[in-house]
Scaffold this motif. Structure first.
Motif, PDB file in Angstrom:
ATOM      1  N   ALA A 200       0.804  -1.220   0.000  1.00  0.00           N
ATOM      2  CA  ALA A 200       0.000   0.000   0.000  1.00  0.00           C
ATOM      3  C   ALA A 200       0.836   1.268   0.000  1.00  0.00           C
ATOM      4  O   ALA A 200       0.354   2.328  -0.418  1.00  0.00           O
ATOM      5  CB  ALA A 200      -0.926   0.006   1.214  1.00  0.00           C
ATOM      6  N   GLY A 201       2.098   1.154   0.415  1.00  0.00           N
ATOM      7  CA  GLY A 201       2.949   2.334   0.440  1.00  0.00           C
ATOM      8  C   GLY A 201       3.912   2.408  -0.716  1.00  0.00           C
ATOM      9  O   GLY A 201       4.169   3.484  -1.259  1.00  0.00           O
ATOM     10  N   VAL A 202       4.439   1.260  -1.129  1.00  0.00           N
ATOM     11  CA  VAL A 202       5.467   1.226  -2.172  1.00  0.00           C
ATOM     12  C   VAL A 202       4.868   1.244  -3.572  1.00  0.00           C
ATOM     13  O   VAL A 202       5.319   1.977  -4.458  1.00  0.00           O
ATOM     14  CB  VAL A 202       6.375  -0.008  -1.991  1.00  0.00           C
ATOM     15  CG1 VAL A 202       7.385  -0.120  -3.131  1.00  0.00           C
ATOM     16  CG2 VAL A 202       7.085   0.045  -0.648  1.00  0.00           C
ATOM     17  N   ALA A 203       3.814   0.445  -3.793  1.00  0.00           N
ATOM     18  CA  ALA A 203       3.274   0.332  -5.154  1.00  0.00           C
ATOM     19  C   ALA A 203       1.773   0.102  -5.136  1.00  0.00           C
ATOM     20  O   ALA A 203       1.282  -0.905  -5.645  1.00  0.00           O
ATOM     21  CB  ALA A 203       3.975  -0.791  -5.896  1.00  0.00           C
ATOM     22  N   PRO A 204       1.009   1.021  -4.569  1.00  0.00           N
ATOM     23  CA  PRO A 204      -0.442   0.803  -4.531  1.00  0.00           C
ATOM     24  C   PRO A 204      -1.059   0.732  -5.918  1.00  0.00           C
ATOM     25  O   PRO A 204      -2.071   0.071  -6.125  1.00  0.00           O
ATOM     26  CB  PRO A 204      -0.959   2.015  -3.760  1.00  0.00           C
ATOM     27  CG  PRO A 204       0.102   3.057  -3.908  1.00  0.00           C
ATOM     28  CD  PRO A 204       1.396   2.310  -3.965  1.00  0.00           C
ATOM     29  N   GLU A 205      -0.421   1.401  -6.906  1.00  0.00           N
ATOM     30  CA  GLU A 205      -0.970   1.413  -8.254  1.00  0.00           C
ATOM     31  C   GLU A 205      -0.898   0.049  -8.929  1.00  0.00           C
ATOM     32  O   GLU A 205      -1.590  -0.203  -9.925  1.00  0.00           O
ATOM     33  CB  GLU A 205      -0.246   2.461  -9.113  1.00  0.00           C
ATOM     34  CG  GLU A 205       1.181   2.114  -9.511  1.00  0.00           C
ATOM     35  CD  GLU A 205       2.194   2.328  -8.380  1.00  0.00           C
ATOM     36  OE1 GLU A 205       3.387   1.997  -8.571  1.00  0.00           O
ATOM     37  OE2 GLU A 205       1.805   2.831  -7.303  1.00  0.00           O
ATOM     38  N   THR A 244      -3.123  -3.751   7.158  1.00  0.00           N
ATOM     39  CA  THR A 244      -3.370  -2.325   6.906  1.00  0.00           C
ATOM     40  C   THR A 244      -2.412  -1.736   5.877  1.00  0.00           C
ATOM     41  O   THR A 244      -2.684  -0.664   5.325  1.00  0.00           O
ATOM     42  CB  THR A 244      -3.249  -1.526   8.218  1.00  0.00           C
ATOM     43  OG1 THR A 244      -1.959  -1.766   8.800  1.00  0.00           O
ATOM     44  CG2 THR A 244      -4.346  -1.939   9.197  1.00  0.00           C
ATOM     45  N   ASN A 245      -1.293  -2.407   5.592  1.00  0.00           N
ATOM     46  CA  ASN A 245      -0.348  -1.861   4.616  1.00  0.00           C
ATOM     47  C   ASN A 245      -0.366  -2.625   3.292  1.00  0.00           C
ATOM     48  O   ASN A 245       0.581  -2.579   2.516  1.00  0.00           O
ATOM     49  CB  ASN A 245       1.074  -1.850   5.182  1.00  0.00           C
ATOM     50  CG  ASN A 245       1.579  -3.245   5.510  1.00  0.00           C
ATOM     51  OD1 ASN A 245       0.824  -4.215   5.452  1.00  0.00           O
ATOM     52  ND2 ASN A 245       2.866  -3.349   5.856  1.00  0.00           N
ATOM     53  N   THR A 246      -1.479  -3.338   3.037  1.00  0.00           N
ATOM     54  CA  THR A 246      -1.585  -4.149   1.830  1.00  0.00           C
ATOM     55  C   THR A 246      -2.872  -3.823   1.088  1.00  0.00           C
ATOM     56  O   THR A 246      -3.955  -3.771   1.689  1.00  0.00           O
ATOM     57  CB  THR A 246      -1.575  -5.649   2.188  1.00  0.00           C
ATOM     58  OG1 THR A 246      -0.366  -5.955   2.894  1.00  0.00           O
ATOM     59  CG2 THR A 246      -1.658  -6.517   0.934  1.00  0.00           C
ATOM     60  N   VAL A 247      -2.756  -3.593  -0.226  1.00  0.00           N
ATOM     61  CA  VAL A 247      -3.949  -3.436  -1.052  1.00  0.00           C
ATOM     62  C   VAL A 247      -4.734  -4.748  -1.004  1.00  0.00           C
ATOM     63  O   VAL A 247      -4.175  -5.811  -1.294  1.00  0.00           O
ATOM     64  CB  VAL A 247      -3.567  -3.104  -2.510  1.00  0.00           C
ATOM     65  CG1 VAL A 247      -4.809  -3.093  -3.401  1.00  0.00           C
ATOM     66  CG2 VAL A 247      -2.856  -1.762  -2.583  1.00  0.00           C
TER      67      VAL A 247
END
Length: 379
Positions: A200-205, A244-247
């Motif tokens: 979710a922080g490094v590559a949410p896209e 919480t830090n994962t799409v």
């Protein structure tokens, strides 16, 4: 009459004190034995305890002939073991109430059915051949093991098409003692959204957010409801994501559907399965189907009119009618075209809630109505 009332209350207490949550098969088995014992104590003949996939149901027949009148009840409840410690069985004569888990839904009605037949058993000719009592053990969770039994008994008759003349369901009554002549059909679905996980922080896209897609799905689900037709479609249990830090890669929603007609059930089923994904790459899977067909009033209308006339001739309160959103085993028999009356049990309230109760003053009049209706149907 005082002896009948005392015996009836004793049997209600006996049934309620044997807790029987639907999901606990051992508890349901114990309850089935209590039901069989009550039937055996009050009526001639020997009831059968039927095991279907580990769930116990009880059946009693007045003779070997085809079923003319099918009396339906269930002995399972929504209450977990130990509820009696918190909500004990209690009779409050001053308040005119009988309380306890499973009283109005529907162990009081079950006891009333037994005692109505016991009144017939005291007649010179006894209970006529052609009465079947079926007490199921999984009604509260959809009657998955008992549906085939219910349908088979309803079609084991001598009436038109080999059906019973009538089905009488001893669920608790509607408001002010109303008989239930209509019930919505029910359906349950689970919609699963599959996306793609990513940081979710490094590559949410790089992810496909299943929770975001689920938000679109929930709105689409709501759009399938139709207030003008009385069709409710309710998203219920929602789950999604893993950290919480994962799409989120997956998410699900449960959906409860209630409809007055089979046509509406079919329409909602098609609409739910047609919901498409909004986010590129997301996938949607729909699992579920209708599990109780509607109990449409047309099937019950003539039998209800007959019950009103029977009550009037017997000098009993003439019941009104009502339609309700909850389902029962009567939905299955009505869908077969067998005349079905529901809500013939005691008046009360608080089903599935801590204030569940039966109005004491309704027990004997409702039992008397069942006696009069059985005599009329079996004449």
């Amino acid at each position: 009459m005082s002896t009948r009332r005392a015996d009836l209350l004793a049997d209600v207490e006996r049934l309620v004190r044997c807790e029987s949550p639907s999901s606990d098969l051992a508890a349901v088995a114990r309850s089935a034995e209590v039901v069989a014992a009550v039937l055996r104590d009050r009526l001639p003949g020997d009831p059968e305890v039927l095991d279907v996939d580990g769930c116990r149901h009880v059946r009693w027949r007045s003779g070997p002939g085809p079923t003319r009148v099918l009396v339906l009840a269930h002995h399972d409840t929504v209450w977990p073991l130990g509820t009696l410690d918190r909500l004990p069985f209690a009779i409050d004569e001053a308040a005119g109430t009988l309380r306890g888990p499973g009283t109005v839904d529907m162990k009081a009605g079950l006891a009333q059915a037994v005692h109505a037949l016991a009144v017939l058993a005291d007649d010179p000719v006894g209970v006529p051949d052609g009465v079947t009592v079926l007490v199921t053990g999984d009604e509260e969770i959809g009657s998955t093991t008992s549906r085939a039994l219910i349908e088979a008994e309803a079609l084991r008759g001598a009436g038109p098409g080999g059906a019973a003349t009538a089905v009488l369901v001893l669920e608790g009554s509607g408001p002010h003692g109303a008989i239930k002549t209509g019930r919505k059909g029910t359906a349950t679905y689970h919609l699963t959204v599959t996306g793609r996980a990513s940081h979710a922080g490094v590559a949410p896209e790089r992810g496909i957010n299943a929770v975001v897609e689920l938000a679109h799905v929930v709105l689409a689900v709501l759009d399938t409801a139709d207030a003008d037709r009385g069709t409710t479609v309710t998203p219920t249990v929602v789950r999604g994501g893993s950290a919480t830090n994962t799409v989120p890669a997956s998410a699900t929603v449960g959906v409860d559907v209630r409809c007055w007609t089979i046509a509406e059930q079919d329409r909602v089923d098609r609409d739910l399965r047609a919901i498409g994904a909004t986010l590129p790459g997301a996938r949607i899977e729909v699992d579920g189907r209708p599990n109780r067909p509607p109990m449409e009033r047309a099937v019950s209308a003539d039998l209800f009119t007959r019950a009103q006339a029977v009550a009037a001739r017997a000098g009993l309160p003439v019941p009104a009618e009502c339609a309700v959103g909850g389902g029962s085993d009567g939905n299955f028999t009505a869908a077969l075209g067998v005349p079905t009356l529901d809500g013939l049990g005691a008046a009360g309230g608080g089903a599935h809630a801590d204030d569940e109760h039966v109005d004491l003053g309704s027990l004997l009049p409702r039992t008397a109505l069942l006696v009069a209706l059985l005599r009329n149907l079996l004449a």
